[in-house]
Design an enzyme around this catalytic site. Structure first.
Site, PDB file in Angstrom:
ATOM      1  N   SER A  97     -29.829  30.170 -39.126  1.00  0.00           N
ATOM      2  CA  SER A  97     -29.048  30.824 -40.185  1.00  0.00           C
ATOM      3  C   SER A  97     -27.822  31.516 -39.604  1.00  0.00           C
ATOM      4  CB  SER A  97     -29.901  31.855 -40.931  1.00  0.00           C
ATOM      5  OG  SER A  97     -30.983  31.223 -41.565  1.00  0.00           O
ATOM      6  N   ILE A 169     -26.985  39.395 -47.687  1.00  0.00           N
ATOM      7  CA  ILE A 169     -25.908  38.715 -46.971  1.00  0.00           C
ATOM      8  C   ILE A 169     -26.256  38.590 -45.480  1.00  0.00           C
ATOM      9  CG2 ILE A 169     -23.434  38.690 -46.481  1.00  0.00           C
ATOM     10  CD1 ILE A 169     -24.354  38.368 -49.515  1.00  0.00           C
ATOM     11  N   LEU A 245     -21.275  26.170 -49.979  1.00  0.00           N
ATOM     12  CA  LEU A 245     -22.745  26.072 -49.988  1.00  0.00           C
ATOM     13  C   LEU A 245     -23.197  24.638 -49.737  1.00  0.00           C
ATOM     14  CD1 LEU A 245     -23.584  28.478 -52.950  1.00  0.00           C
ATOM     15  CD2 LEU A 245     -23.875  28.911 -50.519  1.00  0.00           C
ATOM     16  N   ALA A 248     -23.206  24.143 -46.078  1.00  0.00           N
ATOM     17  CA  ALA A 248     -24.295  24.812 -45.368  1.00  0.00           C
ATOM     18  C   ALA A 248     -25.638  24.137 -45.650  1.00  0.00           C
ATOM     19  CB  ALA A 248     -24.343  26.278 -45.758  1.00  0.00           C
ATOM     20  N   ARG A 249     -25.801  23.641 -46.851  1.00  0.00           N
ATOM     21  CA  ARG A 249     -27.074  22.978 -47.193  1.00  0.00           C
ATOM     22  C   ARG A 249     -27.289  21.726 -46.350  1.00  0.00           C
ATOM     23  NH1 ARG A 249     -25.374  23.753 -53.396  1.00  0.00           N
ATOM     24  NH2 ARG A 249     -26.200  25.865 -53.627  1.00  0.00           N
ATOM     25  N   ARG A 274     -58.545  22.090 -28.477  1.00  0.00           N
ATOM     26  CA  ARG A 274     -59.573  22.931 -29.098  1.00  0.00           C
ATOM     27  C   ARG A 274     -60.812  22.081 -29.409  1.00  0.00           C
ATOM     28  NH1 ARG A 274     -61.570  28.012 -29.996  1.00  0.00           N
ATOM     29  NH2 ARG A 274     -62.599  28.112 -32.037  1.00  0.00           N
ATOM     30  N   LEU A 344     -54.835  25.025 -36.764  1.00  0.00           N
ATOM     31  CA  LEU A 344     -55.000  26.033 -35.722  1.00  0.00           C
ATOM     32  C   LEU A 344     -56.077  27.071 -36.065  1.00  0.00           C
ATOM     33  CD1 LEU A 344     -51.803  25.092 -35.333  1.00  0.00           C
ATOM     34  CD2 LEU A 344     -51.903  26.903 -33.666  1.00  0.00           C
ATOM     35  N   GLY A 345     -56.684  26.942 -37.242  1.00  0.00           N
ATOM     36  CA  GLY A 345     -57.722  27.898 -37.618  1.00  0.00           C
ATOM     37  C   GLY A 345     -57.192  29.321 -37.561  1.00  0.00           C
ATOM     38  N   GLU A 369     -29.365  29.314 -50.515  1.00  0.00           N
ATOM     39  CA  GLU A 369     -28.487  28.126 -50.609  1.00  0.00           C
ATOM     40  C   GLU A 369     -28.881  27.255 -51.795  1.00  0.00           C
ATOM     41  OE1 GLU A 369     -26.049  27.662 -48.452  1.00  0.00           O
ATOM     42  OE2 GLU A 369     -26.567  29.044 -46.853  1.00  0.00           O
TER      43      GLU A 369
HETATM   44  C1  LIG Z   1     -32.921  36.153 -46.154  1.00  0.00           C
HETATM   45  C2  LIG Z   1     -31.869  35.738 -47.137  1.00  0.00           C
HETATM   46  C3  LIG Z   1     -30.568  35.477 -46.693  1.00  0.00           C
HETATM   47  C4  LIG Z   1     -29.558  35.163 -47.627  1.00  0.00           C
HETATM   48  N1  LIG Z   1     -28.262  34.989 -47.193  1.00  0.00           N
HETATM   49  C5  LIG Z   1     -27.258  34.912 -48.110  1.00  0.00           C
HETATM   50  C6  LIG Z   1     -25.877  34.926 -47.706  1.00  0.00           C
HETATM   51  O1  LIG Z   1     -25.574  34.944 -46.512  1.00  0.00           O
HETATM   52  N2  LIG Z   1     -24.907  34.945 -48.676  1.00  0.00           N
HETATM   53  C7  LIG Z   1     -25.209  34.933 -50.003  1.00  0.00           C
HETATM   54  O2  LIG Z   1     -24.280  34.960 -50.832  1.00  0.00           O
HETATM   55  N3  LIG Z   1     -26.509  34.887 -50.431  1.00  0.00           N
HETATM   56  C8  LIG Z   1     -27.528  34.897 -49.519  1.00  0.00           C
HETATM   57  N4  LIG Z   1     -28.842  34.881 -49.938  1.00  0.00           N
HETATM   58  C9  LIG Z   1     -29.129  34.920 -51.369  1.00  0.00           C
HETATM   59  C10 LIG Z   1     -29.752  33.647 -51.920  1.00  0.00           C
HETATM   60  O3  LIG Z   1     -28.813  32.621 -51.953  1.00  0.00           O
HETATM   61  C11 LIG Z   1     -30.351  34.005 -53.297  1.00  0.00           C
HETATM   62  O4  LIG Z   1     -31.530  34.743 -53.054  1.00  0.00           O
HETATM   63  C12 LIG Z   1     -30.646  32.769 -54.141  1.00  0.00           C
HETATM   64  O5  LIG Z   1     -29.464  32.176 -54.583  1.00  0.00           O
HETATM   65  C13 LIG Z   1     -31.515  33.100 -55.353  1.00  0.00           C
HETATM   66  O6  LIG Z   1     -31.021  34.191 -56.053  1.00  0.00           O
HETATM   67  P1  LIG Z   1     -32.010  35.377 -56.461  1.00  0.00           P
HETATM   68  O7  LIG Z   1     -32.751  35.818 -55.245  1.00  0.00           O
HETATM   69  O8  LIG Z   1     -31.191  36.386 -57.186  1.00  0.00           O
HETATM   70  O9  LIG Z   1     -33.068  34.724 -57.423  1.00  0.00           O
HETATM   71  P2  LIG Z   1     -32.885  34.394 -58.990  1.00  0.00           P
HETATM   72  O10 LIG Z   1     -31.633  33.626 -59.214  1.00  0.00           O
HETATM   73  O11 LIG Z   1     -33.096  35.641 -59.776  1.00  0.00           O
HETATM   74  O12 LIG Z   1     -34.107  33.406 -59.216  1.00  0.00           O
HETATM   75  C14 LIG Z   1     -35.460  33.852 -59.374  1.00  0.00           C
HETATM   76  C15 LIG Z   1     -36.290  32.631 -59.776  1.00  0.00           C
HETATM   77  O13 LIG Z   1     -35.833  32.124 -61.042  1.00  0.00           O
HETATM   78  C16 LIG Z   1     -35.534  30.741 -60.889  1.00  0.00           C
HETATM   79  N5  LIG Z   1     -34.428  30.350 -61.763  1.00  0.00           N
HETATM   80  C17 LIG Z   1     -33.204  30.923 -61.901  1.00  0.00           C
HETATM   81  N6  LIG Z   1     -32.468  30.234 -62.777  1.00  0.00           N
HETATM   82  C18 LIG Z   1     -33.223  29.211 -63.218  1.00  0.00           C
HETATM   83  C19 LIG Z   1     -33.027  28.137 -64.125  1.00  0.00           C
HETATM   84  N7  LIG Z   1     -31.853  27.940 -64.759  1.00  0.00           N
HETATM   85  N8  LIG Z   1     -34.045  27.270 -64.326  1.00  0.00           N
HETATM   86  C20 LIG Z   1     -35.217  27.415 -63.674  1.00  0.00           C
HETATM   87  N9  LIG Z   1     -35.476  28.396 -62.798  1.00  0.00           N
HETATM   88  C21 LIG Z   1     -34.489  29.279 -62.568  1.00  0.00           C
HETATM   89  C22 LIG Z   1     -35.149  30.582 -59.437  1.00  0.00           C
HETATM   90  O14 LIG Z   1     -35.241  29.225 -59.023  1.00  0.00           O
HETATM   91  C23 LIG Z   1     -36.177  31.472 -58.771  1.00  0.00           C
HETATM   92  O15 LIG Z   1     -37.393  30.801 -58.663  1.00  0.00           O
HETATM   93  C24 LIG Z   1     -29.876  35.091 -49.010  1.00  0.00           C
HETATM   94  C25 LIG Z   1     -31.201  35.305 -49.431  1.00  0.00           C
HETATM   95  C26 LIG Z   1     -32.181  35.633 -48.519  1.00  0.00           C
HETATM   96  C27 LIG Z   1     -33.575  35.887 -49.014  1.00  0.00           C
END
Ligand SMILES: Cc1cc2nc3c(=O)[nH]c(=O)nc-3n(C[C@H](O)[C@H](O)[C@H](O)COP(=O)(O)OP(=O)(O)OC[C@H]3O[C@@H](n4cnc5c(N)ncnc54)[C@H](O)[C@@H]3O)c2cc1C
Length: 390
Positions: A97, A169, A245, A248-249, A274, A344-345, A369
């Site tokens: 990351s 972020i 994005l 990055a993906r 094991r 690995l239990g 992402e």
């Molecule tokens: C460790 C970490 C590092 C990250 N790094 C970055 C970064 O560097 N920069 C950055 O900008 N972001 C970053 N993110 C943010 C990440 O991209 C978001 O967490 C992600 O886009 C999901 O947004 P949310 O957490 O608000 O979840 P939400 O959007 O609130 O989603 C919650 C749930 O609802 C579901 N959902 C939402 N909309 C729909 C729909 N239309 N239909 C069906 N299901 C839906 C989602 O799939 C999920 O299961 C990071 C996140 C983490 C945890």
């Protein structure tokens, strides 16, 4: 471990690497094994990463923004960048990351949308790891739906004044420059916010159970005044951040083949040493079924990554291809890590083995992402022509 890696290559995919790719892969694998692997358990357990030092070392290795050209970047093929992501993520998704956010989000955004002055100023220093970047799109109330972002940039004379909060972020608090996306009267625009700008601050997110060997921060923008020259001139609307994005993906599609491979190799080795009921557990049919299922899944993931590499190397890749790869490969990697853990239990629940660490890291990769559900909807739209996002 290299014996286990050889055995997992059931389709002899390794044979297809040309000399240049093999040298790159082996160089990064050696760096990962010598410099990263001995420390990862401690970094993960402590939730502390010497991220600035590592950025410089990744810079020396030549992997930061390696698939970009000019401005001190290597101009490598995307598939070569993919090979690198797999080797780094074989140690930990948090380390991959760090590299992904630097190269594919922050550097790519500046490379694709920046002014010549912005590119000259930032990219050479970011390629060496002297400067670190982050990418601020997500907000506390705006995740899967970035169009709902609240961070706002308003005009004041020729300046811009930014206010809002960005959440989750990666590299946030260590970054010298944040690529921040904000709503303007003219749609969403990108801005380069330098560390130390009055009103700008970053606070780390603690208590994470996943991606512990990665810096995750909240960015606070409290009337941050920026000159006109801080705006990325060529990014207009959400297409700007969304194209970053997609970049990055692509790295994730490859990266997770590394974490899955490492987990499975660990389980394969463990199963051979094991013994229970008087023989190695690898000799039980139920264990062999697990190993066969997981090895086939891994090779299918690697084939998917290669196909995406071919498409991107030849300039034919489309966002739905990348969604296919993230959807298939992150799900596959999670399945592999969870089932490998069972081989690995009890030992599998500790950090002595990498398997559960990879699994909990992949919970983040499943979500960031573009969540797994969002990529499901991209594929659904591609298949049906119907948008089911709202
Ligand atoms: C460790 C970490 C590092 C990250 N790094 C970055 C970064 O560097 N920069 C950055 O900008 N972001 C970053 N993110 C943010 C990440 O991209 C978001 O967490 C992600 O886009 C999901 O947004 P949310 O957490 O608000 O979840 P939400 O959007 O609130 O989603 C919650 C749930 O609802 C579901 N959902 C939402 N909309 C729909 C729909 N239309 N239909 C069906 N299901 C839906 C989602 O799939 C999920 O299961 C990071 C996140 C983490 C945890």
């Amino acid at each position: 471990m290299s014996d286990a890696l050889d055995r997992l290559d059931l389709l002899d995919l390794d044979d297809d690497l040309d000399d240049e790719d093999r040298l790159l892969r082996d160089t990064v694998r050696k760096f990962a094994d010598d410099r990263l692997r001995p420390h990862i358990r401690q970094w993960f357990e402590d939730g502390e990463l010497p991220a600035r030092d590592l950025a410089r070392e990744f810079g020396e290795l030549g992997v930061l923004g390696m698939h970009l050209s000019g401005y001190g970047c290597q101009g490598a093929k995307p598939s070569q960048y993919g090979l690198v992501c797999a080797e780094i993520e074989a140690v930990d998704s948090g380390l991959r990351s760090l590299v992904s956010v630097q190269g594919s989000l922050a550097m790519y955004a500046i490379h694709a949308f920046g002014s010549e002055e912005q590119k000259q100023h930032w990219l050479p220093r970011m390629a060496t790891g002297e400067a670190v970047g982050c990418f601020g799109l997500t907000e506390p109330d705006s995740g899967s739906d970035p169009g709902s972002m609240r961070t706002r940039a308003r005009r004041d004379g020729t300046d811009w004044v930014l206010s809002g909060t960005k959440m989750w972020i990666t590299n946030g608090s260590i970054a010298d420059v944040a690529v921040v996306w904000a709503r303007t009267d003219d749609g969403v625009r990108g801005f380069l916010v330098e560390k130390g700008t009055p009103g700008y601050s970053a606070q780390d997110v603690h208590h994470k159970l996943s991606l512990r060997a990665s810096v995750t921060s909240e960015l606070i923008l409290d009337d941050v005044r920026l000159p006109e020259s801080a705006m990325l001139p060529a990014a207009r609307g959400l297409r700007g951040p969304l194209s970053c994005l997609t970049e990055a993906r692509f790295g994730i599609v490859w990266g997770v083949t590394g974490s899955a491979r490492d987990a499975l190799a660990s389980a394969l080795e463990y199963a051979g040493t094991r013994s229970q009921f008087g023989k190695p557990i690898a000799g039980f049919q139920l264990t062999q079924k697990k190993l066969a299922d997981l090895a086939v899944c891994l090779q299918q993931m690697q084939l998917t990554a290669r196909r995406l590499g071919e498409l991107k190397d030849s300039g034919r890749i489309a966002p739905h291809h990348v969604s296919f790869g993230k959807f298939a490969n992150v799900r596959g990697a999670l399945d592999i890590c969870r089932e490998a853990r069972s081989i690995l239990g009890g030992s599998g629940i500790t950090t002595e083995y990498p398997v559960l660490r990879h699994a909990v890291n992949l919970e983040t990769v499943y979500t960031y992402e573009g969540t797994h559900e969002v990529h499901t909807l991209v594929l659904g739209q591609q298949l049906t022509g119907l948008d089911a996002f709202r």
